[in-house]
Write a protein that holds these residues in place. Structure first.
Motif, PDB file in Angstrom:
ATOM      1  N   GLN A 106     -18.040 -15.239 -80.577  1.00 20.22           N
ATOM      2  CA  GLN A 106     -17.228 -16.404 -80.962  1.00 20.22           C
ATOM      3  C   GLN A 106     -16.271 -16.666 -79.804  1.00 20.22           C
ATOM      4  OE1 GLN A 106     -15.662 -16.607 -85.007  1.00 20.22           O
ATOM      5  NE2 GLN A 106     -17.555 -15.820 -85.862  1.00 20.22           N
ATOM      6  N   CYS A 107     -15.036 -16.183 -79.895  1.00 22.74           N
ATOM      7  CA  CYS A 107     -14.165 -16.405 -78.737  1.00 22.74           C
ATOM      8  C   CYS A 107     -14.668 -15.624 -77.533  1.00 22.74           C
ATOM      9  CB  CYS A 107     -12.717 -16.060 -79.058  1.00 22.74           C
ATOM     10  SG  CYS A 107     -12.278 -14.317 -78.863  1.00 22.74           S
ATOM     11  N   GLY A 108     -15.340 -14.498 -77.783  1.00 18.55           N
ATOM     12  CA  GLY A 108     -15.962 -13.755 -76.697  1.00 18.55           C
ATOM     13  C   GLY A 108     -15.046 -12.813 -75.954  1.00 18.55           C
ATOM     14  N   CYS A 156     -13.840 -10.003 -76.932  1.00 23.97           N
ATOM     15  CA  CYS A 156     -14.272  -8.623 -77.146  1.00 23.97           C
ATOM     16  C   CYS A 156     -15.617  -8.354 -76.498  1.00 23.97           C
ATOM     17  CB  CYS A 156     -14.400  -8.368 -78.647  1.00 23.97           C
ATOM     18  SG  CYS A 156     -15.674  -9.407 -79.416  1.00 23.97           S
ATOM     19  N   CYS A 192     -12.945  -6.473 -82.589  1.00 25.97           N
ATOM     20  CA  CYS A 192     -13.282  -7.898 -82.544  1.00 25.97           C
ATOM     21  C   CYS A 192     -12.497  -8.545 -83.660  1.00 25.97           C
ATOM     22  CB  CYS A 192     -14.771  -8.129 -82.757  1.00 25.97           C
ATOM     23  SG  CYS A 192     -15.167  -9.893 -82.945  1.00 25.97           S
ATOM     24  N   ARG A 193     -11.801  -9.630 -83.375  1.00 29.05           N
ATOM     25  CA  ARG A 193     -10.975 -10.271 -84.386  1.00 29.05           C
ATOM     26  C   ARG A 193     -11.663 -11.467 -85.020  1.00 29.05           C
ATOM     27  NH1 ARG A 193      -7.391  -8.940 -88.129  1.00 29.05           N
ATOM     28  NH2 ARG A 193      -5.404 -10.038 -88.015  1.00 29.05           N
ATOM     29  N   CYS A 194     -12.756 -11.922 -84.429  1.00 27.21           N
ATOM     30  CA  CYS A 194     -13.349 -13.190 -84.879  1.00 27.21           C
ATOM     31  C   CYS A 194     -14.523 -13.033 -85.840  1.00 27.21           C
ATOM     32  CB  CYS A 194     -13.852 -13.995 -83.680  1.00 27.21           C
ATOM     33  SG  CYS A 194     -12.591 -14.434 -82.490  1.00 27.21           S
ATOM     34  N   THR A 195     -15.424 -12.101 -85.556  1.00 24.82           N
ATOM     35  CA  THR A 195     -16.749 -12.175 -86.180  1.00 24.82           C
ATOM     36  C   THR A 195     -16.885 -11.425 -87.486  1.00 24.82           C
ATOM     37  OG1 THR A 195     -17.495 -10.186 -85.046  1.00 24.82           O
ATOM     38  CG2 THR A 195     -17.844 -12.290 -83.907  1.00 24.82           C
ATOM     39  N   LEU A 230      -7.400 -11.504 -79.785  1.00 25.14           N
ATOM     40  CA  LEU A 230      -7.513 -10.516 -78.702  1.00 25.14           C
ATOM     41  C   LEU A 230      -7.043 -11.056 -77.356  1.00 25.14           C
ATOM     42  CD1 LEU A 230     -10.599  -8.206 -79.140  1.00 25.14           C
ATOM     43  CD2 LEU A 230      -8.337  -8.095 -80.142  1.00 25.14           C
TER      44      LEU A 230
HETATM   45  S1  FES Z   1     -15.465 -12.831 -80.652  1.00 23.98           S
HETATM   46 FE1  FES Z   1     -13.313 -13.105 -80.598  1.00 23.98          FE
HETATM   47  S2  FES Z   1     -12.614 -11.084 -80.556  1.00 23.98           S
HETATM   48 FE2  FES Z   1     -14.721 -10.824 -80.845  1.00 23.98          FE
END
Ligand code: FES
Ligand code: FES
Lengths: 161, 786
Positions: A98-100, A102, A134-137, B212
Motif C-alpha cells: 500500500q504505502c510501501g 514497510c 506494516c501499518r497499512c495492510t 511508518l
Molecule cells: S504498506 Fe504502508 S506500512 Fe506497510
C-alpha cells in the motif's frame, strides 16, 4: 572517517562519516541508496532491513564503521537484469504494497526466509516477519505474497530441473 | 489495424466488455514496481544540492510560561545557518485546520509536551541536534490542566487559552460541543416506558496513527521570492492555505508537490514540519529538509481523541430499544485541530446504526494541556462505537437474548431516519452484514493436543502450552459518514488530457489528490480507462497546479476525486465525439469510446481515436461537488448533515490466557457494503488494514499521558500490531449501489476501524466474564492486578 564496503556488488566509499552515523544513514544519505527506510531508527520496525554478509540486519542499529570491507545487499540489489526477484513480483501481484514504506524491509526479510526455507508454513512466515511492522495492510496480503513467492520459486526450481 | 470496419454482433460484444483494467478490475498499482525496487521517492528520501537539515526544539513541559529564549550559543556552532523563534516569523503567527489557534512557534507560553519553540537549520542532522541542545529556554512551569474536572472549572484551574486570546467556538476550556435530541428525548416519562435499562461508563485511550513514513519534506526557495515545498500530506491545498500566510507570501507563490507518503490515517491532516522547513529555507535562502525521528513524530502530529463516555439504553422486554442517552467527553488537547468535526461525528453517529425512538446526546471536546488530538481514521465514530456496542451486549445479556439478534431487531435500514432527522436514502444493510459475519464458518476449535505454541497467546514468548487458555466470540457493527459534513463543500478537481502518443491514445489524469498508500491513483487510471476506452493512462504528479482535491480522509477520495476524474473523463469523451460529429456528420445517438475507438451501439466501430484526434489534445478540468449538507442545529442536533453513510460488521474469535492476561485474536471477520468495488483487491486491503488498526486499539495501542507528559513516544513502548498479533481477516464485500454516488460506490477506509474494536472486546468478555469498559484492554485488566 572513511568507510569502504560493497553495496549490491559494487565497491562504495563514504567520506567524512561521523562516528555516530548508522549504516542506514550512510546508505540513504551518503551513497545514494535511499531504498532502505527509516521508520524508527531504533531496531523496532524492520523497515531498514538489509543483508550484511548474507544475514538480515536492521541497518539503523549497525554503526557505519562496522561495515568496513563487508558486503551489504539492500532492496535495490534484489532485482537483476532479468527483472524483479520473485519476492518483489509477488508483493505487487498480491496487493501487499500500500504505502510501501514497510516493503523494502519485508522484501529482504522474506527473501532471506525463502532462501532458508522454500516452503514455510504460515506460522513460520509469521515468526520470520514478526520484526517487520506494516501499518497499512493488516498483513493478510503480505501473507499471500509470501505464499505466492514461495509457490512460484518452487515451481521455477521444479521446471528447471 | 482496421479502423472503420463495421463490427458484427460478436465483435460488438467484445468491444463493450471494455478494459479488464477498468473499474471493477484489480490492475496493479502504478507505483508498485518503484516501491518494490526501493526507488519510490518518499518525502524522507528527498535530496537537494546544498541542502540543510532542519530541527525543532520542543517543550519538555505541558504547561509553562516562557520567560526567555537564548539562541546565542546555538548560533555559534559551526555548521549552523539559522536559529528562529516566533519573533522571526514574517507573516501571521497562527494556523489551524478549523480554528487558527496554534502558533507556528510558541509565543511566551507552551500548552503541551512537545510544542515547538525554536527551529534550527544546519549542514548535518547531528549538528542541528547539537544546536537544538544549546538553545537555552527559561520556563516558569505551571500545573497542567489535564482532567475533565480541571478543564471544566477554569476559574480554579486556569485556561488553556486565556479568554482574551480565545478564538474558539466554545467557552472556557470547551473547544466545541454538540447536543442532540430526537423523539421525546430522555425524560422520566420516557424512561418509564422501558422494561429494562442498562448503563455504563466507558473509556477509550489515546491512539496514534503510527504511520511508518515519518513526517518529512523539502522546502526549496524559488527565485521569484516564493517557495517550492515537496511534502507528505493528506491535502496539498489546505497546507498551502495555512503555510503561505505565515511566510507572508501570496498563496500562488507557494507551490506544493506531493512527495511519497508512507501512510497517513488522519495524522497528516494537520501541518507538522511544513511551516518550519519553509521558514528556515526562506531565512537561509537554501533548501531545507526536515525528517522527524520517531519520538518527534509522536510529538509532531495529533492523535485520536481519548474519550470518556456515559451510555444508557432502555428497551422493552422483547428487545426493542425505547430510548438511548449518552454523553461523550473528548479530550482535544492544547489546540483545536479537527475537534469540531470529531464532536459532530460523535454526536450524530454516536447512537449507532439503530432505530431508537427517543434519543439524547451531548458531545464535547475539551481544551487541555494534553497532546493535541484531531483526525484519525473513523474519528468520533470509533470512540462512540465502543460505547454503544458494549451497551448492546450488556442489554442482550440482561434480556437473555442473542447479541446478534438484538442488534438485528433494532438495526436501521434504507428509509429509516438517523437521530439527526436525516433519512437514509440508500442501502443500509445493517442486519444483513451481521448475518453474514455470523454465517461465516468458524475457525477450528482450540485443540490442545495438536498445538503450535506460536499460535497461542504469548506466541514466541512460549508462555503457555494451552493451560489457562479460553476461547471467546464477539460481534459488533458500526456506522461512519463519508466525506466532509455539516455544510462543508469539500469539492474535488480533476484534469484529464487525451492525446496520441507513440501511435496510441493515451489519457493523463492530473489531480492534487494525496496518494497515501490507499491506491487512489490506481483507481483514477481505472476510471479513465473505463470512461475513455483507452488502455494507456499516466498519472501526473499531484501538485497545486491543478485545483484542490480535498483531503485524503473521511473515506472520501474515491467518491470525491474519483468522481471528479469520472466527470472530467466524460467531458473529454463528449468533446471527442463532438469532434467526430463535426468532421463526419454522425447522427447516431448511441456513441461511446471503447477499445481505442469511437463505437456506435447500432453501427459498430466508426473511427479510431488515433485518427480522430490526430495531433490534437483534449484537455479538460472538472470539479465534483457532493450534494449539499447543512450544519447540525446546535441544541437539537437536527439537520441533513452527512453526505453518505457506510456500515461494517465484525465477528472476532479470541483466545485468552486468563492467568497471564494475554490475548490472541484467532480470527477477525468483516462484512462491509462498499456500494461498488472499483478495485476489489484494494477494497479488501483497506478493510483488512482498517480492522488491524481497530485490533490495535482493542488490545495494544495507547499513548500513555501522565500529568500532561507523554511516556511512550517510541515503537519500543507504543506497540502496534505485528504479523504475529494479527489473525486471518476473512472479508465479505457487499455491493449495493448508492444512487447518489459516482458508480454507486460507498467510501471504504474507515468503517472497519469503527466497528472491529468492540467485537474483539466482546470476545474477550465472552472468554473471561469480565466487564471491560475501557480500551485498550491490557493484561492487568484481565488478571485483576490493576
Ligand atoms: S504498506 Fe504502508 S506500512 Fe506497510
Ligand atoms: S528503522 Fe531500523 S528498525 Fe526501524
Amino acid at each position: 572517517m572513511r568507510v569502504t564496503f560493497t553495496a549490491n556488488g559494487k565497491p562504495v566509499e563514504a567520506d567524512d562519516v561521523w562516528e555516530g552515523e548508522s549504516l542506514l544513514y550512510v546508505l540513504r544519505e551518503r551513497v545514494g541508496l535511499p531504498g532502505s527506510k527509516n521508520a524508527c531508527e531504533q531496531g523496532e520496525c524492520g523497515s531498514c532491513t538489509v543483508y550484511l554478509d548474507d544475514v538480515p540486519v536492521c541497518s539503523c542499529l549497525v554503526a557505519a564503521g562496522q561495515v568496513q570491507d563487508r558486503e551489504v545487499r539492500t532492496v535495490e540489489g534484489l532485482a537483476d537484469e532479468s527483472g524483479l526477484d520473485p519476492v518483489q513480483q509477488a508483493f505487487i501481484d498480491a496487493g501487499a504494497v500500500q504505502c510501501g514504506f514497510c516493503t523494502p524491509g519485508l522484501l529482504v526479510q522474506t527473501h532471506d526466509l525463502l532462501e532458508r526455507e522454500p516452503q514455510p508454513s504460515d506460522t513460520d512466515i509469521r515468526e520470520a516477519l514478526s520484526g517487520n511492522l506494516c501499518r497499512c495492510t493488516g498483513y493478510e496480503k503480505i501473507m499471500d505474497a509470501v505464499r505466492l513467492a514461495s509457490a512460484r520459486k518452487c515451481q521455477k526450481v521444479g521446471t528447471s530441473e | 489495424m482496421s479502423t472503420r470496419t463495421i463490427a458484427g454482433q460478436k465483435n460488438l460484444q467484445d468491444i463493450r466488455t471494455g478494459s479488464k483494467d477498468g473499474i471493477g478490475g484489480s490492475p496493479l498499482r502504478p507505483d508498485g514496481t518503484l516501491k518494490v525496487k526501493g526507488e519510490f521517492a518518499y518525502s524522507s528520501d528527498l535530496w537537494h544540492e546544498d541542502m540543510l537539515w532542519g530541527m525543532a526544539l520542543r517543550s519538555p513541559h505541558p504547561r509553562a510560561n516562557i520567560l526567555s529564549v537564548d539562541i546565542s550559543e546555538a548560533l555559534k556552532l559551526p555548521g549552523v545557518y539559522a536559529v528562529l523563534t516566533h519573533e522571526d516569523i514574517p507573516g501571521t503567527k497562527f494556523y489551524g485546520l478549523e480554528i487558527q489557534d496554534q502558533p507556528a512557534l510558541a509565543i511566551d507560553k507552551v500548552r503541551y509536551h512537545g510544542e515547538a519553540i525554536a527551529i534550527v537549520a544546519a549542514d548535518h542532522p547531528e549538528t542541528a541536534r547539537r544546536a537544538v541542545k544549546k538553545i537555552k529556554v527559561e520556563y516558569e512551569v505551571l500545573t497542567p490542566i489535564t482532567t475533565e474536572e480541571q478543564c471544566l472549572n477554569p476559574e480554579v484551574y486556569g485556561y488553556v487559552h486565556e479568554p482574551h486570546e480565545f478564538k474558539s467556538h466554545g467557552s472556557g476550556n470547551i473547544c466545541h460541543s454538540q447536543k442532540l435530541v430526537h423523539g421525546g428525548g430522555v425524560t422520566d416519562e420516557i424512561r418509564a416506558l422501558a422494561d429494562v435499562i442498562v448503563s455504563g461508563d466507558y473509556e477509550v485511550g489515546m491512539q496514534d496513527q503510527a504511520f511508518l513514513g515519518p513526517e518529512s519534506g523539502l522546502a526549496v526557495p524559488a527565485e521569484d521570492g516564493g517557495m517550492d515545498l515537496y511534502v507528505a500530506t493528506q491535502w496539498l491545498h489546505v497546507d498551502r492555505q495555512q503555510v503561505a500566510p505565515v511566510l507572508g507570501i501570496p498563496e500562488e507563490k507557494l507551490r506544493l508537490t506531493l512527495a511519497g507518503v508512507g501512510g497517513a490515517f488522519g495524522g497528516r491532516e494537520d501541518l507538522s514540519m511544513q511551516i518550519h522547513a519553509c521558514l528556515l529555507a526562506q531565512r537561509t535562502g537554501k533548501p531545507v529538509k526536515i525528517v522527524y525521528a520517531r519520538d518527534e513524530s509522536f510529538f509532531g502530529h495529533v492523535h485520536r481523541h481519548p474519550a470518556k463516555m456515559y451510555y444508557e439504553h432502555g428497551a422493552t422486554r422483547d428487545g426493542k430499544l425505547v430510548y438511548a442517552d449518552a454523553r461523550i467527553v473528548l479530550d482535544g488537547g492544547a489546540y483545536a485541530s479537527a475537534s469540531p468535526a470529531v464532536v459532530g461525528n460523535a454526536a450524530s453517529l454516536g447512537h449507532g446504526p439503530y432505530n431508537i425512538p427517543n434519543v439524547r446526546m451531548e458531545a464535547i471536546a475539551l481544551y487541555s494541556n494534553n497532546p493535541s488530538c484531531g483526525a484519525m481514521r473513523g474519528f468520533g465514530a470509533v470512540q462512540a462505537c465502543f460505547g454503544y456496542e458494549t451497551q448492546m451486549d450488556k442489554l442482550a445479556a440482561e434480556l437473555g437474548m442473542d447479541p446478534v439478534e438484538l442488534r438485528q431487531l433494532n438495526a436501521m435500514a434504507e428509509g429509516d431516519s438517523m437521530p439527526t432527522g436525516q433519512v437514509i436514502d440508500s442501502p443500509a444493510p445493517v442486519a444483513e452484514l451481521l448475518q453474514r459475519v455470523k454465517d461465516m464458518p468458524l475457525p477450528p476449535p482450540l485443540d490442545l493436543t495438536n498445538l503450535d505454541v506460536r499460535t497461542l497467546p504469548g506466541a514466541l514468548s512460549n508462555t503457555t502450552h494451552g493451560e489457562g487458555v479460553v476461547r471467546g466470540i464477539g460481534y459488533s457493527v458500526g456506522i461512519k459518514n463519508v466525506g466532509f459534513s455539516e455544510g462543508f463543500d469539500d469539492y474535488s478537481t480533476a484534469r484529464v488530457r487525451l492525446e496520441v502518443i507513440g501511435g496510441e491514445p493515451v489519457a493523463m489524469v492530473h489531480t492534487a489528490m494525496a496518494e497515501v498508500g490507499q491506491g487512489g491513483i490506481t483507481v483514477h487510471a481505472q476510471i479513465a480507462r473505463t470512461e475513455l476506452g483507452v488502455e494507456q493512462v499516466t498519472i501526473h504528479p499531484a501538485n497545486t497546479e491543478v485545483g484542490s482535491a480535498g483531503s485524503t480522509s473521511a473515506s472520501r477520495q474515491t467518491y470525491m476525486t474519483g468522481g471528479a476524474v469520472k466527470y472530467a473523463a466524460e467531458a473529454v469523451a463528449q468533446a471527442l465525439i463532438a469532434k467526430g460529429r463535426k468532421r463526419y456528420g454522425w447522427t447516431h445517438n448511441d456513441l461511446s469510446l471503447n477499445g481505442g475507438k469511437v463505437v456506435s451501439e447500432s453501427a459498430g466501430v466508426l473511427v479510431s481515436m488515433v485518427d480522430l484526434l490526430g495531433d490534437d489534445a483534449i484537455d479538460l478540468t472538472r470539479e465534483h461537488h457532493h450534494r449539499p449538507t447543512v450544519p447540525f442545529d446546535k441544541e437539537t442536533g437536527q439537520g441533513f448533515g452527512h453526505v453518505q453513510y457506510t456500515f461494517c460488521a465484525n465477528r472476532a474469535v479470541v483466545d485468552v490466557d486468563v492467568e497471564l492476561g494475554l490475548v490472541k485474536v484467532v480470527e477477525l471477520t468483516a462484512a462491509q457494503d462498499v456500494g461498488k468495488a472499483l478495485n476489489p483487491l484494494s477494497v479488501v486491503g483497506q478493510i483488512q488494514g482498517g480492522c488491524t488498526q481497530a485490533l490495535g486499539l482493542a488490545v495494544m495501542e495507547e499513548i500513555i499521558v501522565k500529568d500532561g507528559k507523554v511516556r511512550n513516544a517510541s515503537f519500543t513502548d507504543y506497540l502496534i500490531p505485528t504479523i504475529l498479533d494479527v489473525p486471518p481477516i476473512p472479508v465479505d464485500v457487499l455491493e449495493l449501489p448508492d444512487p447518489n454516488a459516482p458508480y454507486g460506490l460507498r467510501g471504504v477506509g474507515e468503517a472497519p476501524t469503527v466497528s472491529a474494536t468492540p467485537s474483539i472486546v466482546a470476545a474477550i468478555r465472552a472468554a473471561t466474564g469480565l466487564a471491560l469498559n475501557r480500551v485498550p484492554v491490557r493484561p492487568e485488566h484481565l488478571t485483576g492486578t490493576l
